[in-house]
Design a protein around this motif. Structure first.
Motif, short mmCIF file in Angstrom:
data_model
loop_
_atom_site.label_atom_id
_atom_site.label_comp_id
_atom_site.label_asym_id
_atom_site.label_seq_id
_atom_site.Cartn_x
_atom_site.Cartn_y
_atom_site.Cartn_z
N PHE A 31 -4.58 -5.97 -0.21
CA PHE A 31 -4.59 -6.93 -1.30
C PHE A 31 -3.20 -7.20 -1.84
O PHE A 31 -2.97 -8.21 -2.52
CB PHE A 31 -5.51 -6.45 -2.43
CG PHE A 31 -6.96 -6.55 -2.04
CD1 PHE A 31 -7.59 -7.77 -1.98
CD2 PHE A 31 -7.68 -5.41 -1.71
CE1 PHE A 31 -8.92 -7.88 -1.61
CE2 PHE A 31 -9.01 -5.50 -1.34
CZ PHE A 31 -9.63 -6.74 -1.29
N ARG A 32 -2.21 -6.35 -1.55
CA ARG A 32 -0.84 -6.53 -2.00
C ARG A 32 -0.08 -7.51 -1.11
O ARG A 32 0.88 -8.12 -1.54
CB ARG A 32 -0.13 -5.18 -1.99
CG ARG A 32 1.26 -5.21 -2.52
CD ARG A 32 1.95 -3.85 -2.45
NE ARG A 32 1.16 -2.82 -3.10
CZ ARG A 32 0.86 -1.64 -2.54
NH1 ARG A 32 1.29 -1.37 -1.35
NH2 ARG A 32 0.15 -0.77 -3.19
N ARG A 63 0.46 -1.97 11.14
CA ARG A 63 1.05 -2.50 9.91
C ARG A 63 1.73 -1.45 9.06
O ARG A 63 2.06 -1.68 7.91
CB ARG A 63 -0.04 -3.19 9.10
CG ARG A 63 -0.64 -4.37 9.86
CD ARG A 63 -1.71 -5.09 9.07
NE ARG A 63 -1.36 -5.40 7.71
CZ ARG A 63 -0.71 -6.51 7.35
NH1 ARG A 63 -0.33 -7.39 8.24
NH2 ARG A 63 -0.43 -6.72 6.08
N GLY A 64 1.97 -0.27 9.60
CA GLY A 64 2.54 0.83 8.83
C GLY A 64 3.92 0.55 8.28
O GLY A 64 4.23 0.87 7.13
N GLU A 69 7.34 -1.05 3.45
CA GLU A 69 8.25 -2.01 2.84
C GLU A 69 7.63 -2.65 1.60
O GLU A 69 8.31 -2.83 0.58
CB GLU A 69 8.64 -3.08 3.85
CG GLU A 69 9.52 -2.56 4.97
CD GLU A 69 9.67 -3.54 6.12
OE1 GLU A 69 8.99 -4.60 6.11
OE2 GLU A 69 10.46 -3.24 7.04
N ARG A 70 6.34 -2.99 1.68
CA ARG A 70 5.67 -3.59 0.51
C ARG A 70 5.58 -2.58 -0.63
O ARG A 70 5.77 -2.94 -1.80
CB ARG A 70 4.29 -4.10 0.90
CG ARG A 70 4.33 -5.40 1.67
CD ARG A 70 2.95 -5.93 1.96
NE ARG A 70 2.21 -5.11 2.90
CZ ARG A 70 2.36 -5.18 4.22
NH1 ARG A 70 3.21 -6.02 4.75
NH2 ARG A 70 1.65 -4.41 5.01
N GLN A 71 5.29 -1.33 -0.32
CA GLN A 71 5.22 -0.29 -1.35
C GLN A 71 6.59 -0.09 -2.01
O GLN A 71 6.69 0.01 -3.22
CB GLN A 71 4.72 1.02 -0.75
CG GLN A 71 4.64 2.17 -1.73
CD GLN A 71 3.59 1.98 -2.79
OE1 GLN A 71 2.65 1.22 -2.63
NE2 GLN A 71 3.74 2.68 -3.89
N SER A 72 7.63 -0.06 -1.19
CA SER A 72 8.99 0.10 -1.71
C SER A 72 9.38 -1.08 -2.60
O SER A 72 9.97 -0.89 -3.67
CB SER A 72 9.97 0.24 -0.56
OG SER A 72 11.28 0.34 -1.03
#
Length: 125
Positions: A31-32, A63-64, A69-72
């Protein structure tokens, strides 16, 4: 219940909780991600529902890197927003005010030209 039954209960409980945390991270990442369309998000969720272990493993492999990268990026954005909020609440001065006060100190002879240049660079950073 003997010691080994309790031991294996702890081991399996650990792996189950670890799996749940991984599953929630994957769902949050789905969802992010603004680049992933709604249909693909739905397919990933359906796959996670019917073949959870296999699809979770495939998701982490495929997609790891983007997930990290999205979390960071989310963490950096949240930190920047918190820093901006703290600056506004604390009544932090603007860059222009800091440079003006440093210039006044330079004119009074309280600091050297090198110190003024350092303060100016810090205020503009």
């Amino acid at each position: 219940m003997n010691f080994w039954d309790f031991f294996w209960l702890l081991v399996w409980s650990f792996f189950f909780v670890m799996y749940l945390m991984m599953l929630f991270q994957i769902i949050a990442d789905l969802f992010r991600d603004p680049d992933l369309g709604g249909g693909m998000k739905a397919l990933w969720l359906i796959g996670l529902f019917f073949l959870p272990f296999l699809v979770a493993l495939i998701y982490l492999i495929v997609r790891g890197k983007g997930m990290a990268e999205r979390q960071s990026a989310t963490v950096h954005r949240a930190r920047a927003e918190a820093d901006d909020y703290i600056r506004t609440v604390a009544g932090g001065s603007s860059s222009a005010q800091e440079i003006t006060s440093a210039k006044a100190l330079l004119d009074d002879g309280a600091i050297t030209q090198a110190e003024f240049d350092r303060l100016k660079a810090k205020a503009l950073a």
